[in-house]
Motif scaffolding. Structure first.
Motif, PDB file in Angstrom:
ATOM      1  N   ASP A  43       0.837  -1.216   0.000  1.00 37.16           N
ATOM      2  CA  ASP A  43       0.000   0.000   0.000  1.00 37.16           C
ATOM      3  C   ASP A  43       0.863   1.254   0.000  1.00 37.16           C
ATOM      4  N   ILE A  44       1.889   1.239   0.844  1.00 35.46           N
ATOM      5  CA  ILE A  44       2.775   2.410   0.934  1.00 35.46           C
ATOM      6  C   ILE A  44       3.476   2.629  -0.401  1.00 35.46           C
ATOM      7  N   PHE A  45       3.938   1.533  -0.955  1.00 38.54           N
ATOM      8  CA  PHE A  45       4.646   1.615  -2.230  1.00 38.54           C
ATOM      9  C   PHE A  45       3.753   2.228  -3.319  1.00 38.54           C
ATOM     10  N   LYS A  46       2.491   1.812  -3.313  1.00 44.80           N
ATOM     11  CA  LYS A  46       1.562   2.324  -4.343  1.00 44.80           C
ATOM     12  C   LYS A  46       1.341   3.827  -4.191  1.00 44.80           C
ATOM     13  N   LYS A  47       1.337   4.278  -2.933  1.00 46.48           N
ATOM     14  CA  LYS A  47       1.041   5.697  -2.689  1.00 46.48           C
ATOM     15  C   LYS A  47       2.253   6.614  -2.848  1.00 46.48           C
ATOM     16  N   MET A  48       3.431   6.044  -3.008  1.00 43.33           N
ATOM     17  CA  MET A  48       4.642   6.869  -3.110  1.00 43.33           C
ATOM     18  C   MET A  48       4.627   7.738  -4.362  1.00 43.33           C
ATOM     19  N   GLY A  49       5.240   8.933  -4.233  1.00 41.65           N
ATOM     20  CA  GLY A  49       5.440   9.756  -5.409  1.00 41.65           C
ATOM     21  C   GLY A  49       6.486   9.107  -6.315  1.00 41.65           C
ATOM     22  N   LYS A  50       6.550   9.593  -7.557  1.00 37.10           N
ATOM     23  CA  LYS A  50       7.447   8.960  -8.533  1.00 37.10           C
ATOM     24  C   LYS A  50       8.916   9.029  -8.072  1.00 37.10           C
ATOM     25  N   ALA A  51       9.303  10.224  -7.568  1.00 37.10           N
ATOM     26  CA  ALA A  51      10.711  10.400  -7.161  1.00 37.10           C
ATOM     27  C   ALA A  51      11.060   9.450  -6.018  1.00 37.10           C
ATOM     28  N   GLU A  52      10.149   9.382  -5.022  1.00 35.69           N
ATOM     29  CA  GLU A  52      10.405   8.503  -3.868  1.00 35.69           C
ATOM     30  C   GLU A  52      10.490   7.048  -4.311  1.00 35.69           C
ATOM     31  N   ARG A  53       9.582   6.706  -5.230  1.00 37.72           N
ATOM     32  CA  ARG A  53       9.572   5.306  -5.688  1.00 37.72           C
ATOM     33  C   ARG A  53      10.891   4.954  -6.384  1.00 37.72           C
ATOM     34  N   ASN A  54      11.342   5.872  -7.216  1.00 34.55           N
ATOM     35  CA  ASN A  54      12.619   5.613  -7.913  1.00 34.55           C
ATOM     36  C   ASN A  54      13.785   5.524  -6.921  1.00 34.55           C
ATOM     37  N   ASN A  55      13.782   6.442  -5.949  1.00 34.50           N
ATOM     38  CA  ASN A  55      14.857   6.405  -4.937  1.00 34.50           C
ATOM     39  C   ASN A  55      14.797   5.124  -4.119  1.00 34.50           C
ATOM     40  N   PHE A  56      13.573   4.716  -3.818  1.00 35.01           N
ATOM     41  CA  PHE A  56      13.381   3.481  -3.049  1.00 35.01           C
ATOM     42  C   PHE A  56      13.944   2.288  -3.829  1.00 35.01           C
ATOM     43  N   ILE A  57      13.591   2.231  -5.114  1.00 34.67           N
ATOM     44  CA  ILE A  57      14.045   1.099  -5.941  1.00 34.67           C
ATOM     45  C   ILE A  57      15.565   1.112  -6.058  1.00 34.67           C
ATOM     46  N   THR A  58      16.121   2.313  -6.235  1.00 39.59           N
ATOM     47  CA  THR A  58      17.582   2.411  -6.326  1.00 39.59           C
ATOM     48  C   THR A  58      18.233   1.919  -5.036  1.00 39.59           C
ATOM     49  N   GLY A  59      17.681   2.364  -3.902  1.00 41.56           N
ATOM     50  CA  GLY A  59      18.213   1.939  -2.608  1.00 41.56           C
ATOM     51  C   GLY A  59      18.138   0.432  -2.464  1.00 41.56           C
ATOM     52  N   TYR A  60      17.024  -0.122  -2.849  1.00 46.03           N
ATOM     53  CA  TYR A  60      16.833  -1.574  -2.742  1.00 46.03           C
ATOM     54  C   TYR A  60      17.850  -2.320  -3.611  1.00 46.03           C
ATOM     55  N   LYS A  61      18.007  -1.805  -4.834  1.00 49.89           N
ATOM     56  CA  LYS A  61      18.946  -2.469  -5.754  1.00 49.89           C
ATOM     57  C   LYS A  61      20.385  -2.412  -5.245  1.00 49.89           C
ATOM     58  N   ASN A  62      20.698  -1.338  -4.528  1.00 49.28           N
ATOM     59  CA  ASN A  62      22.086  -1.146  -4.061  1.00 49.28           C
ATOM     60  C   ASN A  62      22.381  -1.820  -2.722  1.00 49.28           C
ATOM     61  N   ARG A  63      21.399  -2.495  -2.163  1.00 51.43           N
ATOM     62  CA  ARG A  63      21.545  -3.008  -0.784  1.00 51.43           C
ATOM     63  C   ARG A  63      22.736  -3.942  -0.627  1.00 51.43           C
ATOM     64  N   LYS A  64      23.043  -4.690  -1.697  1.00 44.66           N
ATOM     65  CA  LYS A  64      24.093  -5.718  -1.559  1.00 44.66           C
ATOM     66  C   LYS A  64      25.487  -5.124  -1.349  1.00 44.66           C
ATOM     67  N   GLN A  65      25.647  -3.844  -1.691  1.00 46.07           N
ATOM     68  CA  GLN A  65      26.960  -3.229  -1.497  1.00 46.07           C
ATOM     69  C   GLN A  65      27.382  -3.278  -0.031  1.00 46.07           C
ATOM     70  N   TYR A  66      26.376  -3.350   0.858  1.00 48.71           N
ATOM     71  CA  TYR A  66      26.691  -3.327   2.287  1.00 48.71           C
ATOM     72  C   TYR A  66      27.082  -4.696   2.835  1.00 48.71           C
ATOM     73  N   TYR A  67      26.909  -5.722   2.039  1.00 50.97           N
ATOM     74  CA  TYR A  67      27.335  -7.034   2.551  1.00 50.97           C
ATOM     75  C   TYR A  67      27.992  -7.900   1.471  1.00 50.97           C
ATOM     76  N   THR A  68      28.710  -7.224   0.591  1.00 53.95           N
ATOM     77  CA  THR A  68      29.440  -7.964  -0.427  1.00 53.95           C
ATOM     78  C   THR A  68      30.913  -7.581  -0.368  1.00 53.95           C
ATOM     79  N   MET A  69      31.757  -8.585  -0.297  1.00 53.83           N
ATOM     80  CA  MET A  69      33.201  -8.340  -0.298  1.00 53.83           C
ATOM     81  C   MET A  69      33.854  -9.496  -1.055  1.00 53.83           C
ATOM     82  N   GLU A  70      34.603  -9.139  -2.037  1.00 49.42           N
ATOM     83  CA  GLU A  70      35.201 -10.156  -2.894  1.00 49.42           C
ATOM     84  C   GLU A  70      36.070 -11.128  -2.079  1.00 49.42           C
TER      85      GLU A  70
END
Lengths: 536, 421
Positions: free
Chosen positions: B15-42
């Motif tokens: 529900d929250i996701f549906k109500k988000m503005g376009k900018a917030e939604r894009n930022n949210f998706i970007t944040g989600y996609k980047n999450r692995k940087q915090y727990y990835t180490m070669e």
């Protein structure tokens, strides 16, 4: 090591903490401390500095993602006796420059209260772990370092209950409850921590030991002890408290209702509390939180406000409480949903995993608890939700009410926000906090109900307290002239720029919605003709 | 179906996701996609994702963490140990840092943390993985390194292997039904428990084999110390030994062997196909079937110490109820539970090689748990693990309190059978 420290400090919050003013000769200090503590109870090892540099304030959690720490202590010590603490504070105060001393329990505070912003010495109180029950006076003498769950488990096994059950029960200490004027989920019956504490021992910044007298009640002049409750380690180090305890409850029941709107649910509870009935637990969840917590377990909760009650104590009393709760809730249009939602609450009340799960998504989130009198409770709730959602980037704001009094209520807001590109998550975090505190102050509410001030709320202290604040500062100055006790918290003087920013928040008091008073006036007028039942 | 259940649980988020503005939604998706940087180490095999989760938790399990309770050091609370391990894994602090290494070994791997974890995380398992990273870099503390040397020398954790051809316990009946997998701690420190087990098997006329001439340690302590390669070498040999066994069941008195053969061998990719059970399961079944008759009253009050590895909700098998059932069936037994029991039991201090890496604190844990058991004022302290019993005997000597007898449940069983029937 030094490089690492440089990289990780300072914290980008409202106040800049300039550590460079305090140049400490750590090896020399450790050598001096070895005259007080055995060597294994003094540490300046890196792993310890990391562990003691962060509490559960969200800023620390966000920094953790980048391998950073809000602030490093220089040394950690583990005292075993009051006398060792006395020697320590005397040493720290007489040292040139004076050394900051930060008492530490289990670091679960959510406002940065235990963060050593100027470095210094962390005093871990975990060796103060004694529990002694007095079954005649129904009290327990408890060491400052005793964990909440350990205490309650011990008391339960001996047939008692203290009933102080915060969500942090598993990860917090008696010292922390004292320092922050804590409140637990069952406080409706057992009281807040200030109600539970009967007396305590505390080492003042001068090294004097304050042992307050234990009495049922007294009228012997001003009660000095109250100043120390909620002082967050800035006025001394508490070592032990005597707390009141109760028999383990004979009976416990759960009952729940759903309401169509918030005001109905608030009214039902106001009438219950003001009608002299005190269920141990009362919680109202707004629509969003109702869906989040009860959407799956209680179908009738769709688009409603869920209210859960727990009553406990002697059977007859519990039955009476249940009866009065039911009568008032039904009278306000509540729909009874049985004990299913209450059981669900029991099952999930210690499930805390949001920070762990969502922090890596780049989200900013937190909870903020405030208190407000009944006559503007509903309006404050609506205004805070609106103001948080007005912050660019905010995607969610919700709330529940978890503590109730004859005069008012505590709201517990939760927010989530997404930083824009290149926006500091900490800035966004602060904006959401500002929106909440600003609105609360405009409604003449109180900016913290039980989490305390710490680093995070210090910027609002003078607005919250008004003229009391200068008195508080004088007391601090008198008791701790060298400002060794947990510096950087509570009494900080703002810069002109900061002052302007903060004071603008409180300047325009919002007109309070008078609809509530009109309703009350009408109610009173309609009762005028009724027969009076005697008078005092 | 699971997906739909999960979606229903998080519908408020949708529900929250549906109500988000376009900018917030894009930022949210970007944040989600980047999450692995915090727990990835070669090159890092340890589970950094769960370490970060644990590190960002407010330590909701800390009150039952034995090493924290005994050391009083915040650094050794589960979430802080995870934080240090995470910082190591992400190269925020160097592996050479001794204080960080010590934090990795400040764990008895008792899984008390997992018992309370809302994310079902075992901090101990995560730390063991990071210990293995230390081993890869040759940085395991010297005190622990001794285990690796012994494993390489004789396949056990002892200076001299307790397994040898002419041992009194090397029994190999023709056509054995049962493989009695004797733990090295059983032989080394509690041989009475081995004799009692043999007595019961003989009483039941069950042919069994111990194959001590071919045995090694199960490899559990070696694995937990961080020596994966050595543990795998041992598990491969044990796998071969057990696969060649023609009977149906492997029984062991040792919870460590039980958990290792059932769980760690899967991690080491040397799974055991034959059924491995703790001896409580085997003998309780015989009692319930009426094959093993308990006729001699013991007439004692007992306090039972649940061994961690067979008592947690997350254990391979939780035998808490089985033991309570057994004590009801032994005539003349009255059970008095200590404050911490069942799946909320407290470790004796011997787990996770803690007694090797931190002997003085381990001894404090032995004494601490022993005194909790003594508080019940029982005639006997009973457990189901030679290692725990060894720890309590050490505590008994240290505290000079020799008045309480310490027994294994298997000895209690042997006491209550009538050899003539």
């Amino acid at each position: 090591m030094d490089e690492f420290r440089q990289e990780s400090t300072p914290i980008n919050v409202y106040f800049k903490h300039d550590r460079s003013k305090i140049n400490l000769d750590i090896p020399k200090i450790k050598e001096d401390l070895a005259k007080i503590f055995s060597h294994e109870r003094i540490s300046s090892e890196l792993a310890d500095k990391i562990a003691y540099g962060k509490d559960y304030w969200l800023i620390g959690t966000l920094m953790n993602l980048h391998g950073q720490i809000p602030a490093y202590p220089d040394i950690i010590v583990w005292p075993k006796t009051t006398d060792e603490i006395v020697q320590l504070v005397k040493y720290a105060a007489n040292h040139n420059p004076p050394i900051p001393i930060i008492p530490y329990g289990e670091g679960s505070g959510v406002v940065g209260g235990a963060i050593p912003v100027f470095g210094g010495i962390i005093v871990d109180m975990k060796y103060f772990d004694q529990i002694e029950i007095n079954p005649i006076n129904m009290t327990a003498r408890i060491g400052a370092g005793v964990n909440g769950k350990t205490l309650e488990r011990y008391l339960n096994a001996h047939g008692f209950r203290m009933g102080h059950i915060p969500q942090s029960l598993y990860t917090s200490t008696i010292g922390g409850y004292f320092a922050h004027r804590a409140a637990g989920q069952f406080s409706g019956k057992y009281g807040k921590f200030e109600d539970i504490v009967k007396s305590f021992e505390l080492v003042l910044p001068s090294g004097e030991i304050l042992n307050t007298k234990f009495y049922p009640r007294a009228a012997v002049g001003p009660m000095i002890d109250r100043i120390f409750l909620g002082s967050e380690g800035t006025l001394g180090i508490m070592t032990a408290v005597t707390c009141r305890i109760w028999p383990f409850p004979e009976k416990q029941i759960g009952i729940s209702f759903v309401f169509n709107d918030l005001n109905q649910s608030l009214e039902a509870i106001r009438k219950i509390i003001q009608g002299q009935i005190n269920p141990a637990v009362i919680r109202i969840y707004d629509k969003l939180e109702t869906k989040r917590h009860f959407g799956k377990t209680e179908k009738r909760s769709k688009n409603k406000y869920m209210v859960v009650f727990v009553c406990e104590g002697p059977s007859e009393l519990v039955e009476l409480e249940e009866k009065v709760v039911r009568r008032n809730c039904l009278a306000q249009g509540g729909l009874e949903c049985g004990d299913g939602p209450v059981q669900h609450w029991f099952d999930t009340r210690f499930v805390v995993k949001e920070s762990s799960e969502y922090a890596p998504y780049g989200l900013v989130f937190d909870t903020i608890e405030v208190a407000i009198p009944w006559d503007r409770a509903n309006d404050l709730y609506n205004a805070v939700i609106k103001q948080i959602m007005n912050v660019p980037g905010a995607i969610m704001a919700s709330g529940h009410a978890s503590h109730f009094y004859t005069s008012g209520v505590c709201f517990y807001f939760t927010f989530t926000a997404v930083p824009r590109e290149n926006q500091s998550p900490i800035d966004l975090y602060n904006q959401c906090w500002d929106a909440t505190c600003e609105t609360t102050l405009k409604y003449n509410g109180t900016i913290s109900h039980h989490h305390g001030i710490g680093l995070n709320r210090t910027r609002w202290m003078h607005l919250e307290h008004g003229t009391e604040f200068s008195l508080l500062k004088k007391i601090k100055k008198m008791l701790d002239p060298k400002n060794i006790m947990n510096p950087g918290k509570l009494y900080v003087d703002l810069t002109e720029e900061e002052k302007e920013k903060i004071e603008n928040m409180g300047k325009t008091k919002l007109p309070i919605n008078l609809s509530y008073f009109v309703t009350q006036k009408n109610e009173l007028q309609s009762k005028k003709g009724e027969k009076k039942h005697g008078s005092i | 179906m699971e997906v739909f259940k999960k979606l229903a649980k998080y519908s408020w988020m949708v529900d929250i996701f549906k109500k988000m503005g376009k900018a917030e939604r894009n930022n949210f998706i970007t944040g989600y996609k980047n999450r692995k940087q915090y727990y990835t180490m070669e090159g890092m095999k340890a589970n950094l994702k769960d370490l970060l989760k644990c590190a960002n938790c407010p330590n909701m399990c800390r009150f039952d963490c034995p090493t924290l309770q005994i050391s009083k050091r915040e650094t050794y609370s589960p979430a802080k140990k995870a934080q240090i391990a995470y910082f190591l894994g992400m190269n925020y602090i160097p592996f050479e840092e001794k204080s960080a290494q010590n934090a990795l070994y400040a764990c008895v791997t008792c899984d008390a943390c997992r018992e309370w974890c809302p994310m079902d995380i075992s901090t101990g398992d995560l730390l063991v993985e990071m210990r293995q990273e230390l081993d890869q870099k040759g940085l395991v503390p010297e005190s622990v390194q001794v285990l690796k040397n012994r494993a390489n020398k004789n396949g056990t954790i002892f200076e001299e292997s307790p397994f040898y051809n002419n041992s009194e316990f090397n029994i190999n009946d023709p056509d054995p039904e049962v493989f009695y997998y004797i733990g090295c701690m059983d032989i080394q420190n509690r041989p009475e428990t081995v004799r009692a087990t043999i007595q019961l098997l003989r009483h039941l006329k069950i042919p069994f084999a111990t194959r001590l001439d071919q045995r090694q340690c199960c490899g559990g302590p070696i694995y937990k110390a961080g020596f994966r390669k050595e543990a795998k070498k041992i598990s491969t040999q044990n796998q071969r030994l057990l696969q060649n066994f023609s009977g149906k069941t492997v029984i062991t008195n040792c919870p460590g062997c039980f958990a290792t053969l059932n769980k760690i061998y899967d991690n080491l990719e040397t799974p055991i196909k034959i059924k491995v059970i703790h001896s409580i399961e085997f003998f309780l079944e015989k009692i319930q079937q009426g094959v093993l008759k308990l006729s001699k009253p013991v007439n004692k009050t007992i306090c039972f110490h649940d061994p961690c590895l067979i008592s947690r909700s997350s254990s391979v098998k939780n035998y808490v109820a089985d033991f309570r059932e057994l004590f009801k069936l032994i005539p003349g037994i009255k059970l008095q539970e200590p404050l911490l029991h069942g799946n909320e039991t407290r470790c004796c201090g011997m787990g996770g090689t803690y007694a090797v890496s931190n002997p003085s604190n381990a001894l404090k844990l032995h004494i601490d748990r022993f005194s909790q058991l003594q508080e019940t004022n029982s005639d006997l302290i009973v457990s189901a693990c030679s290692t725990c019993e060894y720890a309590f005997k050490k505590a008994q000597i240290e505290t000079k309190s020799n008045d309480t007898q310490i027994l294994d449940f298997i000895e209690l069983l042997a006491l209550s059978i009538d050899q003539n029937k």
